[in-house]
Write a protein that holds these residues in place. Structure first.
Motif, PDB file in Angstrom:
ATOM      1  N   TRP A 402       0.706  -1.091   0.125  1.00  0.00           N
ATOM      2  CA  TRP A 402       0.095  -0.103   0.212  1.00  0.00           C
ATOM      3  C   TRP A 402       0.775   1.274   0.210  1.00  0.00           C
ATOM      4  O   TRP A 402       0.305   2.289   0.007  1.00  0.00           O
ATOM      5  CB  TRP A 402      -0.848  -0.023   1.024  1.00  0.00           C
ATOM      6  N   ARG A 406      -2.671   2.815  -4.503  1.00  0.00           N
ATOM      7  CA  ARG A 406      -3.535   2.935  -3.515  1.00  0.00           C
ATOM      8  C   ARG A 406      -4.562   1.584  -3.512  1.00  0.00           C
ATOM      9  O   ARG A 406      -5.395   1.429  -2.918  1.00  0.00           O
ATOM     10  CB  ARG A 406      -4.441   4.118  -3.874  1.00  0.00           C
ATOM     11  N   LYS A 407      -4.498   1.134  -4.731  1.00  0.00           N
ATOM     12  CA  LYS A 407      -5.110  -0.433  -4.848  1.00  0.00           C
ATOM     13  C   LYS A 407      -4.412  -1.619  -5.465  1.00  0.00           C
ATOM     14  O   LYS A 407      -4.562  -1.962  -6.590  1.00  0.00           O
ATOM     15  CB  LYS A 407      -6.446  -0.092  -5.983  1.00  0.00           C
ATOM     16  N   TYR A 410      -6.487  -4.581  -6.621  1.00  0.00           N
ATOM     17  CA  TYR A 410      -7.146  -4.528  -7.528  1.00  0.00           C
ATOM     18  C   TYR A 410      -6.194  -4.873  -8.802  1.00  0.00           C
ATOM     19  O   TYR A 410      -6.569  -5.652  -9.952  1.00  0.00           O
ATOM     20  CB  TYR A 410      -7.866  -3.112  -7.805  1.00  0.00           C
ATOM     21  N   CYS A 446     -13.443   2.668  -7.816  1.00  0.00           N
ATOM     22  CA  CYS A 446     -12.178   3.484  -7.154  1.00  0.00           C
ATOM     23  C   CYS A 446     -12.995   4.879  -7.295  1.00  0.00           C
ATOM     24  O   CYS A 446     -12.628   5.629  -5.982  1.00  0.00           O
ATOM     25  CB  CYS A 446     -10.960   3.387  -8.363  1.00  0.00           C
ATOM     26  N   ASP A 449     -15.207   5.230  -4.264  1.00  0.00           N
ATOM     27  CA  ASP A 449     -14.403   5.237  -3.033  1.00  0.00           C
ATOM     28  C   ASP A 449     -13.378   6.279  -2.565  1.00  0.00           C
ATOM     29  O   ASP A 449     -13.381   6.932  -1.653  1.00  0.00           O
ATOM     30  CB  ASP A 449     -13.408   3.764  -3.190  1.00  0.00           C
TER      31      ASP A 449
END
Length: 477
Positions: A402, A406-407, A410, A446, A449
């Motif tokens: 992380w 940020r993902k 994914y 995303c 989010d």
């Protein structure tokens, strides 16, 4: 060393903090923001018209792609001219009527799975996991009985016994694909509308818009339960991924009975689907820490996708392999090696990144001991992780995977989805639907989010974005 930014004009400072030293509490400022986020603000997905189009259009797309795959050699068929539109639609309907009717056999198979999975969820022993504080419940935390792993292996043993004793041959799953898919769709609609009306009648609805179709799509209830079973978490793991895995196993059994062997391509899909299902089961205690559990409501968007969308659109490669000779999708040995290496690498990143984030959230609640289920990969738990302390009261992780994206989960998840299509090469483009659809969903998710985080954390989110610069792929995007 932990970075902390107050979000209210405080200077950036650094201090040594153990993430598990003190359970966090939401600040007064954070409670005001949470109250705002727990109210209907704007329409998403194009509002009532957009969600209606999806509720009608997606089942039609599922039928169309299945028909193309099963009856037209994987080619995308369409009317040759305007005069052919009506005959074309007639042919499509004939395939649905004759080969995808929700017959009694399909009802028995699908209902049997649902009932058995619910029974296992109710009676199997499990690991008790506390969820995150739920703002709409006055920051109360709910307990989750995580017994998906025991249920999974009970299901596998049951299926093996039924197959061995010819009570239920696993090949029948792929042979009745269309019929079972139709029943799954009916379940998706029935549960979605049923949960909406039950929730409204009980007065437990939350974050409502006032538009019936839109609220059915987004959902009315947040934490529906039957006894100790959280239905939202149960449906996320026990239905879609169990079906996905057994569809792959069914395809393998079908090949073995027909050719006397299972192709590397089908073996790849059996391994890939098992890895995914087992990961969801072995790490089930991480699910209560996700946005899906403490914020996303249980509506058509989630229900239909779990009951029908995931299991009957993600394994088109299996459907193609079960209905075509292996000569249509054979690869060289180096190609197989590359495919398996990419799959396993992506899986390791996905598994550990999910574990890092979820266990970090548990640490902020004061939870320091975690389950030891197979397989536990190195790096799944971060020691003395770095994070940004927000004025809201939450902490934003900037350690492990992380720190670079940020993902990261994914990215790895999508890579696996692409492999699920690439396993049949260029024989047909339909199995790539999963990865194309998935990246569209992930980008949209995303956006939702990140918008929510921007409102929730304000300047702290801006600071976080300056530290973790890339949304998905480090150095690229």
């Amino acid at each position: 060393m932990v970075q902390s930014h107050g979000g209210t004009g405080n200077e950036l400072r650094q201090r040594n903090v153990d993430a598990s030293a003190k359970p966090l509490t939401t600040t007064d400022e954070g409670r005001k923001v949470d109250q705002l986020l727990d109210e209907h603000q704007t329409y998403e997905f194009g509002g009532p018209a957009g969600v209606t189009a999806m509720m009608v259009g997606f089942p039609m797309l599922m039928y169309y792609l299945w028909i193309c795959l099963w009856f037209y050699d994987g080619k995308l068929v369409y009317p040759a001219s305007s005069e052919d539109i009506v005959p074309f639609l007639g042919r499509m309907w004939a395939h649905i009527r004759d080969d995808a009717s929700p017959n009694a056999y399909a009802w028995k198979v699908y209902t049997g799975l649902v009932v058995y999975q619910l029974f296992l969820a109710l009676v199997m022993p499990g690991y008790k996991q506390e969820g995150l504080p739920v703002p709409s419940l006055g920051y109360k935390t709910l307990m989750y009985n995580c017994n998906a792993l025991y249920s999974l292996y009970a299901t596998m043993l049951t299926a093996a016994a039924l197959h061995y004793y010819h009570i239920f041959r696993l090949t029948e799953i792929i042979d009745n694909y269309g019929h079972i898919m139709s029943v799954a769709m009916i379940y998706g609609f029935a549960v979605s509308f049923g949960m909406y009306f039950i929730t409204v009648a009980a007065g437990n609805e939350i974050r409502m818009s006032g538009n019936l179709i839109y609220d059915v799509f987004m959902g009315a209830c947040l934490n529906p339960r039957i006894g100790s079973v959280d239905l939202k978490m149960w449906a996320e793991v026990r239905i879609p991924w169990v079906i996905v895995f057994f569809l792959a196993v069914s395809g393998g059994c079908h090949q073995y009975e027909q050719y006397g062997y299972v192709t590397p391509n089908m073996a790849f899909m059996i391994l890939a689907t098992w890895l995914y299902l087992n990961a969801c089961a072995k790490g089930e205690e991480c699910i209560p820490q996700t946005w899906d559990m403490y914020h996303e409501k249980w509506g058509f968007m989630v229900i239909f996708w779990n009951f029908a969308g995931v299991p009957f659109t993600y394994v088109y490669s299996v459907v193609y392999m079960a209905s075509h000779h292996p000569s249509n999708y054979q690869f060289s040995t180096p190609t197989y090696v590359i495919l398996f290496v990419i799959l396993l690498t992506a899986y390791c990143i996905w598994d550990t990144s999910m574990s890092q984030k979820s266990r970090f959230k548990m640490q902020t609640q004061g939870i320091t001991t975690f389950r030891n289920t197979f397989p536990q990969l190195p790096g799944g738990t971060l020691k003395n992780p770095e994070f940004i302390q927000t004025a809201h009261g939450n902490r934003l992780l900037i350690s492990g995977w992380w720190r670079y994206s940020r993902k990261p989960n994914y990215v790895a998840d999508w890579t696996m989805s692409f492999c699920w299509g690439a396993v049949i090469g260029s024989a047909t483009i339909i199995p790539y639907f999963y990865s194309v659809f998935f990246i569209t969903v992930l980008i949209h998710r995303c956006g939702r989010d990140f918008e929510r985080c921007s409102i929730k954390y304000g300047k702290d989110w801006e600071h976080y974005c300056s530290v973790v610069k890339y949304k998905f792929i480090p150095g690229i995007y």
